[in-house]
Design a protein around this motif. Structure first.
Motif, PDB file in Angstrom:
ATOM      1  N   ILE A  22      25.706  26.193  97.794  1.00 25.07           N
ATOM      2  CA  ILE A  22      25.466  25.917  96.505  1.00 25.07           C
ATOM      3  C   ILE A  22      26.737  24.905  95.838  1.00 25.07           C
ATOM      4  O   ILE A  22      27.638  24.883  96.431  1.00 25.07           O
ATOM      5  CB  ILE A  22      25.339  27.187  95.670  1.00 25.07           C
ATOM      6  N   THR A  23      26.249  24.381  94.801  1.00 18.59           N
ATOM      7  CA  THR A  23      27.170  23.697  94.160  1.00 18.59           C
ATOM      8  C   THR A  23      27.885  24.317  93.133  1.00 18.59           C
ATOM      9  O   THR A  23      27.531  25.148  92.236  1.00 18.59           O
ATOM     10  CB  THR A  23      26.709  22.328  93.529  1.00 18.59           C
ATOM     11  N   VAL A  24      29.322  24.672  93.327  1.00 17.53           N
ATOM     12  CA  VAL A  24      30.432  25.397  92.282  1.00 17.53           C
ATOM     13  C   VAL A  24      31.327  24.525  91.786  1.00 17.53           C
ATOM     14  O   VAL A  24      31.842  23.569  92.531  1.00 17.53           O
ATOM     15  CB  VAL A  24      30.849  26.539  93.021  1.00 17.53           C
ATOM     16  N   THR A  25      31.263  24.763  90.485  1.00 16.73           N
ATOM     17  CA  THR A  25      32.629  24.253  89.894  1.00 16.73           C
ATOM     18  C   THR A  25      33.844  25.035  89.756  1.00 16.73           C
ATOM     19  O   THR A  25      33.560  26.157  89.253  1.00 16.73           O
ATOM     20  CB  THR A  25      32.075  23.509  88.418  1.00 16.73           C
ATOM     21  N   PHE A  26      34.846  24.529  90.091  1.00 20.72           N
ATOM     22  CA  PHE A  26      35.970  25.299  90.016  1.00 20.72           C
ATOM     23  C   PHE A  26      37.162  24.648  89.068  1.00 20.72           C
ATOM     24  O   PHE A  26      37.409  23.374  89.053  1.00 20.72           O
ATOM     25  CB  PHE A  26      37.075  25.438  91.345  1.00 20.72           C
ATOM     26  N   ARG A  27      37.270  25.274  87.834  1.00 19.86           N
ATOM     27  CA  ARG A  27      38.098  24.787  86.882  1.00 19.86           C
ATOM     28  C   ARG A  27      39.675  25.503  87.021  1.00 19.86           C
ATOM     29  O   ARG A  27      39.668  26.627  86.605  1.00 19.86           O
ATOM     30  CB  ARG A  27      37.330  25.279  85.320  1.00 19.86           C
ATOM     31  N   ILE A  28      40.481  24.716  87.370  1.00 17.74           N
ATOM     32  CA  ILE A  28      41.845  25.254  87.932  1.00 17.74           C
ATOM     33  C   ILE A  28      42.871  24.681  86.863  1.00 17.74           C
ATOM     34  O   ILE A  28      42.859  23.505  86.414  1.00 17.74           O
ATOM     35  CB  ILE A  28      42.266  24.821  89.506  1.00 17.74           C
ATOM     36  N   GLN A  45      34.517  20.114  92.178  1.00 13.90           N
ATOM     37  CA  GLN A  45      32.873  20.632  92.489  1.00 13.90           C
ATOM     38  C   GLN A  45      32.765  20.428  94.027  1.00 13.90           C
ATOM     39  O   GLN A  45      33.318  19.782  94.636  1.00 13.90           O
ATOM     40  CB  GLN A  45      31.815  19.630  92.162  1.00 13.90           C
ATOM     41  N   LEU A  46      32.249  21.858  94.380  1.00 13.49           N
ATOM     42  CA  LEU A  46      32.201  21.756  95.982  1.00 13.49           C
ATOM     43  C   LEU A  46      30.970  22.373  96.537  1.00 13.49           C
ATOM     44  O   LEU A  46      29.952  23.084  95.591  1.00 13.49           O
ATOM     45  CB  LEU A  46      33.231  22.966  96.338  1.00 13.49           C
ATOM     46  N   GLU A  47      30.369  21.937  97.624  1.00  8.52           N
ATOM     47  CA  GLU A  47      29.137  22.309  98.135  1.00  8.52           C
ATOM     48  C   GLU A  47      29.815  23.725  99.148  1.00  8.52           C
ATOM     49  O   GLU A  47      30.348  23.229  99.943  1.00  8.52           O
ATOM     50  CB  GLU A  47      28.463  21.416  99.020  1.00  8.52           C
ATOM     51  N   VAL A  54      37.295  32.967  97.132  1.00  7.50           N
ATOM     52  CA  VAL A  54      37.794  32.047  96.286  1.00  7.50           C
ATOM     53  C   VAL A  54      38.913  31.320  97.057  1.00  7.50           C
ATOM     54  O   VAL A  54      39.056  30.014  96.839  1.00  7.50           O
ATOM     55  CB  VAL A  54      38.268  32.727  94.979  1.00  7.50           C
ATOM     56  N   LEU A  55      39.804  32.084  98.032  1.00  8.25           N
ATOM     57  CA  LEU A  55      40.684  31.438  98.734  1.00  8.25           C
ATOM     58  C   LEU A  55      39.957  30.155  99.548  1.00  8.25           C
ATOM     59  O   LEU A  55      40.824  29.433  99.804  1.00  8.25           O
ATOM     60  CB  LEU A  55      41.274  32.593  99.721  1.00  8.25           C
ATOM     61  N   ASP A  56      39.093  30.465 100.145  1.00  5.72           N
ATOM     62  CA  ASP A  56      38.402  29.595 100.843  1.00  5.72           C
ATOM     63  C   ASP A  56      37.863  28.282 100.226  1.00  5.72           C
ATOM     64  O   ASP A  56      38.293  27.147 100.697  1.00  5.72           O
ATOM     65  CB  ASP A  56      36.971  30.156 101.939  1.00  5.72           C
ATOM     66  N   ALA A  57      37.483  28.721  98.965  1.00  2.83           N
ATOM     67  CA  ALA A  57      37.480  27.341  97.958  1.00  2.83           C
ATOM     68  C   ALA A  57      38.759  26.699  97.793  1.00  2.83           C
ATOM     69  O   ALA A  57      38.715  25.296  97.809  1.00  2.83           O
ATOM     70  CB  ALA A  57      36.613  27.793  96.733  1.00  2.83           C
ATOM     71  N   LEU A  58      39.662  27.085  97.461  1.00  2.00           N
ATOM     72  CA  LEU A  58      40.933  26.672  97.412  1.00  2.00           C
ATOM     73  C   LEU A  58      41.368  25.943  98.286  1.00  2.00           C
ATOM     74  O   LEU A  58      42.200  24.670  98.307  1.00  2.00           O
ATOM     75  CB  LEU A  58      42.083  27.880  96.887  1.00  2.00           C
ATOM     76  N   HIS A  59      41.295  26.399  99.484  1.00  2.00           N
ATOM     77  CA  HIS A  59      41.585  25.676 100.912  1.00  2.00           C
ATOM     78  C   HIS A  59      41.057  24.431 100.889  1.00  2.00           C
ATOM     79  O   HIS A  59      41.431  23.449 101.174  1.00  2.00           O
ATOM     80  CB  HIS A  59      41.387  26.670 102.115  1.00  2.00           C
ATOM     81  N   LYS A  60      39.573  24.591 100.624  1.00  2.00           N
ATOM     82  CA  LYS A  60      38.726  23.360 100.922  1.00  2.00           C
ATOM     83  C   LYS A  60      39.191  22.261  99.768  1.00  2.00           C
ATOM     84  O   LYS A  60      39.154  21.041 100.223  1.00  2.00           O
ATOM     85  CB  LYS A  60      37.242  23.710 100.401  1.00  2.00           C
ATOM     86  N   ILE A  61      39.418  22.569  98.460  1.00  2.00           N
ATOM     87  CA  ILE A  61      40.105  21.630  97.500  1.00  2.00           C
ATOM     88  C   ILE A  61      41.363  21.091  98.148  1.00  2.00           C
ATOM     89  O   ILE A  61      41.371  19.852  98.003  1.00  2.00           O
ATOM     90  CB  ILE A  61      40.191  22.515  96.262  1.00  2.00           C
ATOM     91  N   LYS A  62      42.243  21.677  98.358  1.00  4.12           N
ATOM     92  CA  LYS A  62      43.567  21.464  98.859  1.00  4.12           C
ATOM     93  C   LYS A  62      43.475  20.627 100.397  1.00  4.12           C
ATOM     94  O   LYS A  62      43.964  19.465 100.242  1.00  4.12           O
ATOM     95  CB  LYS A  62      44.711  22.631  99.180  1.00  4.12           C
ATOM     96  N   TRP A  63      42.505  20.841 101.025  1.00  2.00           N
ATOM     97  CA  TRP A  63      42.328  20.207 102.298  1.00  2.00           C
ATOM     98  C   TRP A  63      41.719  18.879 102.179  1.00  2.00           C
ATOM     99  O   TRP A  63      41.908  17.910 103.109  1.00  2.00           O
ATOM    100  CB  TRP A  63      42.184  21.105 103.343  1.00  2.00           C
ATOM    101  N   GLU A  64      40.685  18.724 101.312  1.00  2.00           N
ATOM    102  CA  GLU A  64      39.664  17.619 101.331  1.00  2.00           C
ATOM    103  C   GLU A  64      39.856  17.088 100.018  1.00  2.00           C
ATOM    104  O   GLU A  64      39.348  15.804 100.108  1.00  2.00           O
ATOM    105  CB  GLU A  64      38.207  18.231 101.514  1.00  2.00           C
TER     106      GLU A  64
END
Length: 255
Positions: A22-28, A45-47, A54-64
């Motif tokens: 799903i497409t999720v918006t993380f507002r940091i 925005q992440l797929e 949430v930690l996986d999403a933060l990793h994805k944001i930081k790494w990608e």
């Protein structure tokens, strides 16, 4: 019957691995003192699989997406307590919070825990928190000679303080406390919980000393019993109950 080509097989495999995303918006809430004096909010925005954390999403944001994003994490299994943060306005461990459980259809807000100085992005200065922990003497104190055998304790005596041994020093309880937000001198729930763990230990001999430390103006009497700390604890510790038991011990001097 026609045999599927490699291209079709790859397309089918790709569809099966992405259909549940799903497409999720993380507002940091971002803060870098070297760039700006005030924090700002940034959307990503992440797929992603909603069953991810949430930690996986933060990793994805930081790494990608943005390598400058800064946060703490270590074990990623709810034991080290280093990734406590405010997620949708509530203190949680990012490694124990599933995306599907925090309303992913709306932007998921992520910010640093409150009451401690933010150093960068989601990282806060934990020194005041750990100083309060050190101040309550979080270790066994006994008198006399070193024992020649183990200090035995009954199951009933152990049960008296078993709940407060679960603390992982994540600071989620302390930084959910309105009193701590307004007065950083307050010991805070986590320090009191760790004092409780030794005050009620039948093998310890420094209960009176700890009680006097917590009888200070910045001690246990500052608690206003809002239950924020109990609600925030990722280990399910009955924090407010422990604080009340310390208050009762101060009044009765029975523990």
């Amino acid at each position: 019957m026609a045999t599927p080509t490699m291209d079709k097989l790859e397309a089918l495999e790709k569809d099966s691995t992405t259909s549940h995303l799903i497409t999720v918006t993380f507002r940091i809430r971002r803060y870098n003192p070297e760039v700006a004096e005030e924090p700002t909010w940034q959307d990503f925005q992440l797929e992603i699989d909603p069953k991810e954390r949430v930690l996986d999403a933060l990793h994805k944001i930081k790494w990608e997406l943005d390598g400058s994003l800064t946060f703490r994490r270590s074990c990623a299994h709810g034991i080290c307590g280093s990734d406590a943060m405010r997620i949708n306005g509530k203190n949680r461990l990012a490694c124990k919070t599933l995306i599907k459980d925090v309303s992913p259809e709306k932007p998921i807000t992520v910010e640093a825990i409150k009451g401690l100085t933010v150093l960068k992005d989601l990282v806060v200065d934990m020194e005041p928190f750990f100083q309060a922990y050190r101040d309550v003497m979080p270790f066994l104190v006994t008198k006399g000679n070193e024992p020649t055998r183990e200090r035995y304790q009954s199951a009933e005596d152990r049960e008296r303080f078993d709940d407060t041994t679960k603390c992982i020093l994540c600071a989620a309880c302390t930084t959910s406390c309105p009193v701590f937000w307004n007065d950083g001198q307050y010991f805070g729930p986590a320090a009191i919980v760790n004092a409780h763990r030794f005050i009620f230990d039948s093998r310890d001999e420094a209960g009176e000393q700890r009680l006097e430390i917590l009888n200070d103006r910045d001690g246990v009497w500052r608690c206003r019993t809002t239950f924020n700390c109990t609600d925030a604890c990722p280990r399910g510790i009955e924090v407010t109950k422990a604080i009340q038991e310390v208050k009762r011990a101060l009044i009765t001097r029975r523990y």
